[in-house]
Design an enzyme around this catalytic site. Sequence first.
Site, short mmCIF file in Angstrom:
data_model
loop_
_atom_site.label_atom_id
_atom_site.label_comp_id
_atom_site.label_asym_id
_atom_site.label_seq_id
_atom_site.Cartn_x
_atom_site.Cartn_y
_atom_site.Cartn_z
N HIS A 105 0.09 8.06 -6.48
CA HIS A 105 -0.52 7.29 -5.40
C HIS A 105 -1.92 7.82 -5.14
O HIS A 105 -2.17 9.03 -5.26
CB HIS A 105 0.32 7.40 -4.13
CG HIS A 105 1.77 7.13 -4.34
ND1 HIS A 105 2.25 5.89 -4.68
CD2 HIS A 105 2.85 7.95 -4.30
CE1 HIS A 105 3.57 5.95 -4.82
NE2 HIS A 105 3.95 7.19 -4.60
N GLU A 122 3.56 12.05 0.51
CA GLU A 122 4.96 11.81 0.87
C GLU A 122 5.80 13.06 0.65
O GLU A 122 5.35 14.04 0.05
CB GLU A 122 5.53 10.66 0.03
CG GLU A 122 5.49 10.92 -1.47
CD GLU A 122 5.82 9.69 -2.30
OE1 GLU A 122 6.48 8.78 -1.78
OE2 GLU A 122 5.41 9.65 -3.46
N HIS A 180 4.61 11.73 -10.45
CA HIS A 180 5.99 11.98 -10.04
C HIS A 180 6.88 10.78 -10.36
O HIS A 180 6.38 9.69 -10.64
CB HIS A 180 6.07 12.27 -8.53
CG HIS A 180 5.59 11.13 -7.69
ND1 HIS A 180 4.26 10.91 -7.41
CD2 HIS A 180 6.26 10.13 -7.06
CE1 HIS A 180 4.13 9.84 -6.65
NE2 HIS A 180 5.33 9.34 -6.43
N ARG A 200 1.38 2.72 -11.48
CA ARG A 200 2.43 2.96 -12.46
C ARG A 200 1.79 3.31 -13.79
O ARG A 200 0.94 2.55 -14.30
CB ARG A 200 3.30 1.71 -12.57
CG ARG A 200 4.61 1.87 -13.31
CD ARG A 200 5.40 0.57 -13.34
NE ARG A 200 5.76 0.11 -12.01
CZ ARG A 200 5.38 -1.05 -11.50
NH1 ARG A 200 4.63 -1.88 -12.18
NH2 ARG A 200 5.75 -1.40 -10.27
#
Length: 323
Positions: A105, A122, A180, A200
């Site tokens: 991200h 996150e 990740h 992605r």
Amino acid sequence: MKDVLYPIKFHPILKEKIWGGQKLKQLLDKESSLPNVGESWEISDVEGDCSIVANGMLKGTTLNELLKTYKAKLIGEKNYKVFNDKFPLLIKFIDANKDLSIQLHPNDTLAKKRHDSFGKTEMWYVMQADEDANLIIGFNQDLNLETYLKHQKNKTLPSILNFEKVKSGDTFFIDGGRVHAIGAGTMLAEIQQTSDITYRIYDWDRVDANGHARELHNDLVIDAIDFNMPNNFKVSYGKTKNKANKMVACSYFTTNYLEVEGLLHKENHNDSFLIYICVEGKAEILTEEKTVAVKAGETVLLPAALKTFKIKAEKAKLLEVYI
């Protein structure tokens, strides 16, 4: 409407995913006719997916409507000055029946520039993991962009990824820019900035029922990936009962581990809302005005204006989140 002074629960927003499974329905009692539920968005102010209140006098109100009405009373003075009428966090449960794509991200700066959005830092708390389940976080070697692009071109990215075997209670912190993926057999709670932007980079050569592969974002990744992050992503934390044990503290959120047995008196000394994510057992949150039950797989939001309350449980494990 009078002031919001009670713990607020929301209807979960369930998401069908190519990699989703049955655990959110079977283990967390999420009701859905979707065949493969991958995510349950518990508290969301993402455009098009705004949470709706499920309990009390505010039932049927959206989270965004709450924020526009109650402002700092809902999220705190400092938070309101920074975020205005946008709730800053997104809370999810995720069930990976199959491996998720390798992804990352963007950080705040890049997300603002490209998407007029928050970035996405996150954390994950593993609630259940099958035997040999794993996560992918970072790389297993020092890399530069040239070497990375060579592996990308040759479709050999998995060979340079760092795999972490996981079990219930394991916790990980993922900064924006860190590669990740959640591995098959893992169910977890996710706390993140309010953002739905994902780059992605590899999807295991999968195709959908129509033979189409999911879009990759290799061009966007080049500026977003960070090869210099230290391997400090696994979180260690205490488990003292009836005490808030610090797990993660960053500028975007703070998360504590709270194991409650009996009756716990709580005070909110922060200029912030509180979120409780029940990851095991069941509990009651008691205020002068209302008692709200929460069980494993449920999430509750306590407005910033609510300063004193109690938590009662025979035995429950909660994640306590605030800014």
